[in-house]
Scaffold this motif. Structure first.
Motif, PDB file in Angstrom:
ATOM      1  N   HIS A   4       0.839  -1.196   0.000  1.00 37.22           N
ATOM      2  CA  HIS A   4       0.000   0.000   0.000  1.00 37.22           C
ATOM      3  C   HIS A   4       0.874   1.246   0.000  1.00 37.22           C
ATOM      4  N   VAL A   8      -3.191   2.522   5.930  1.00 37.06           N
ATOM      5  CA  VAL A   8      -4.135   1.402   5.920  1.00 37.06           C
ATOM      6  C   VAL A   8      -5.187   1.706   6.982  1.00 37.06           C
ATOM      7  N   SER A  26      -7.167   0.800   2.165  1.00 36.36           N
ATOM      8  CA  SER A  26      -6.183   1.868   2.311  1.00 36.36           C
ATOM      9  C   SER A  26      -6.632   3.174   1.664  1.00 36.36           C
TER      10      SER A  26
END
Length: 216
Positions: A4, A8, A26
């Protein structure tokens, strides 16, 4: 898992029937599924366009199909596990994803619109095979919606019902009781309310707790 590219915001383990699978959402607009494989390693599957402006909430659907124990042919209907989850995002939408055996991936099967601001949380109600599926969503727009899908009707459409008039402030979280019939709602006014559906299909506030832990 470092795939990501922004914070998150939500994580949720799948039911044990689906194995060790962790669902993540995310601010980069992506959703990921982290699965423990038979080789003893963790595998990451990315959904890169879940909500373009960010994912705020995730929730797994019950693994037992709605109506599995109340309709004819229940044994055959309950043979396969339900592999679905919901996401809520900064695009004001709730999306429902289902696993495809053909693509070996999760695809959007429903987009539920109606909120006028960021969706802050989503929560599937536990279900033991009863004919109706409940999904709650809450938003920056001060609303809580109950989305229902009725297996007995034969329709896959989701019906939306507002929990009440708009709440006094932003609604941050929704959470179902283990029995799946009482919904807890936390609001920016420092209060927690409990809601239950009556025999008329209307949702009633059955309890309220203020910031001092006292019933209002």
């Amino acid at each position: 898992h470092d795939k990501h590219q922004a914070s998150v915001n939500a994580i949720a383990w799948a039911s044990h029937e689906l194995g060790p699978v962790l669902l993540c959402g995310s601010s980069d607009g992506k959703t990921s599924l982290v699965s423990f494989t038979e080789t003893g390693t963790w595998e990451v599957q990315m959904i890169r366009s879940a909500h373009a402006t960010g994912v705020n909430a995730v929730s797994w659907a019950p693994v037992i199909a709605a109506g599995a124990f109340t309709q004819p042919g229940a044994e055959s209907q309950s043979a396969g596990l339900v592999r679905q989850f919901a996401t809520g995002g900064c695009d004001n939408n709730v999306k429902i994803w289902a696993y495809s055996e053909e693509t070996k991936a999760y695809d959007v099967v429903h987009t539920l619109d109606g909120h006028g601001d960021w969706v802050r949380d989503v929560a599937f109600a536990p279900n033991i095979g009863l004919p109706r599926t409940y999904l709650a969503s809450c938003s920056q727009d001060k609303n809580v919606y109950i989305w229902t899908q009725d297996a007995q009707s034969g329709s896959l459409d989701w019906k939306r019902q507002a929990l009440s008039e708009p709440f006094p402030d932003v609604v941050w979280r929704v959470s179902w009781s283990l029995s799946g019939n009482v919904l807890a709602v936390s609001c920016g006014d420092n209060r927690i309310t409990l809601w239950k559906e009556n025999v008329k299909g209307e949702w009633e506030c059955i309890s309220e707790v203020n910031e001092n832990g006292q019933k209002a």
